[in-house]
Motif scaffolding. Sequence first.
Motif, short mmCIF file in Angstrom:
data_model
loop_
_atom_site.label_atom_id
_atom_site.label_comp_id
_atom_site.label_asym_id
_atom_site.label_seq_id
_atom_site.Cartn_x
_atom_site.Cartn_y
_atom_site.Cartn_z
N CYS A 69 42.29 40.18 46.00
CA CYS A 69 41.40 41.07 45.26
C CYS A 69 42.21 42.03 44.37
CB CYS A 69 40.55 41.84 46.26
SG CYS A 69 39.68 43.23 45.57
N CYS A 76 41.72 46.06 46.10
CA CYS A 76 42.33 46.45 47.38
C CYS A 76 43.63 45.69 47.63
CB CYS A 76 41.35 46.25 48.53
SG CYS A 76 40.86 44.54 48.77
N ASN A 94 42.13 41.75 50.63
CA ASN A 94 41.21 40.66 50.96
C ASN A 94 41.31 39.54 49.94
OD1 ASN A 94 40.41 42.43 52.93
ND2 ASN A 94 38.68 43.21 51.73
N CYS A 139 37.24 40.96 45.98
CA CYS A 139 36.67 40.55 47.26
C CYS A 139 35.22 41.02 47.29
CB CYS A 139 37.47 41.13 48.43
SG CYS A 139 37.27 42.89 48.62
N CYS A 153 34.76 44.94 47.71
CA CYS A 153 35.06 45.75 46.52
C CYS A 153 34.04 45.51 45.41
CB CYS A 153 36.47 45.45 46.01
SG CYS A 153 37.76 46.08 47.09
ZN LIG Z 1 38.99 44.11 47.64
#
Ligand SMILES: [Zn+2]
Lengths: 172, 364
Positions: free
Chosen positions: A3, A6, A9, A29, A32
């Motif tokens: 992602c 972040c 993920n 992800c 998010c």
């Molecule tokens: Zn994320």
Amino acid sequence: MLCDICKQNVAKVHLTQIIEGKTKKVDLCEACSKAKGIDDPKGFALADLLLGLGAAQQMDQAAPQTGVRCPTCGFTHADFKKSGRLGCPDCYQAFAEGLEGVLKSMHKGTRHVGKAPRRLQGPHDLEERIAQLQKRLEKAIAAEDFEMAATVRDELKRIREQASRPDKAATV
Amino acid sequence: MNLTEFLGASPGASREGPHDRIVLSSRVRLARNVKGLAFPGWAKKPERVKALELIRPQVEGLPQMTGAYSGSMDALTALERQILVERHLISREHAARSVGSGLVLSRDHSLCVMINEEDHLRMQSLRRGLQLKAAWQAVDEVDTQLEERLEYAFSRELGYLTACPTNLGTGIRVSAMLHLPALVLAEQMNQVITAVNKLGLAVRGLYGEGTEALGNVFQVSNQMTLGEGEAEIVERLNKVVAQLIEHEENARATLLEKKPKMVFNHVGRAYGILANAHSISSKEAMNLLSLMRLGIDLDCFPGSQRPLLDELFTATQPAHLQRQHTEKLSADERDLLRADMLRAQLGPVARPVMPPPPATPDAK
Ligand SMILES: [Zn+2]
Ligand SMILES: [Zn+2]
């Protein structure tokens, strides 16, 4: 693929948008994408996210500022990279060097044109805005864009009136 | 008064406006921040609460906000927030916020100020039909009064300082919501989007994700906020919207001339399903309501029903359907209720007629 926000993920949502002819891609992800409201019906969140994240990356390439931290709010370059947003108004000064190129590619110009809070206006601001508008008017007339010329003419009239009545609440 | 009562009691925005055949609404939004405070996304919760306490009374005190609804986001139920989103009054991002964020909504719903969204202030003015200039003037006035009450974060060089650099400068976002069914039916929408993008403006489907535009509703907005004045941005967008209206009208005239059966087939089937179905998804309803709205524009339904159709666009959305029910509805249950509501509302609308072809096809 991880992602873009972040960086933890696995990205499940893949977005592409064409903004001013440039294709921007972002992979997020699920958590998010929900948190960023990218399914916002008005769609601004998506564009801002794409442009904001793009800006952080671009800033990284142009002038690595890994050590920079805003003295007012403690926001770091890494925070900007993560969110595409800044921490406080003073961040614009702290990150000025890196932001310059970003703003150039993102906007029409790098200097503000338009309204300003009245308490910050000097007579010189009005003169500058009048000069800008006169240039704009000539351009519009040359391009035979008469509606724009009329709009600019109205603007000029409004600002000249303000210039002659400095006590009246004004918008430049 | 809670929000549900407010939305029920207040008159709401006028249902008609210039060019509302094609332009559903005009919106101008300004982003502003208060000097010396961290942006909401970076501020800790106590700071956000403090900012809200500073800003909200100032907004409430504006003359435009007499009789307004004002509240903290955590005072609203999830359903109330979703209703605000479906009415395009707040962003989905703002709906997800709680303590430390707020909302002030004018009595006629034409002015809406989100506090502590991405910026401290996101104020917007909404107008029916094509009224970008009027929308700009209304929000400009609010902003001019508010700048006397709050000290904005502003730089001579960069203008109004915003959390995201994409909004820097004027902080203005001018947008219009357009209903463009004929351009979609004629498969010209992609070309239109490319052309408008080249002008530095963005076009997106308002409902649905990615390139899918449910209900053929599109939003055109400016992308750049730094280096160009507000009036010029408004005028530029106004001009592009006027051109899009012309393109859509041309596409309608061409379709009627070359493929009238195709058009009336769509309109007739849309009416048939909407007025008779017993279960219908929100997606199908929106697409069919769009075709029926086109039918109204083409005089297939004598006696204008456009305001009714526009209300149904909103009324068939999930939260609006949930509103009359205390128990949480499943998607299937909503599909049944949506169909019931559509049958009831469209019951008095007579079946479509094929209007006589225009004497002189007006291609211009
Ligand atoms: Zn994320
Ligand atoms: Zn800062």
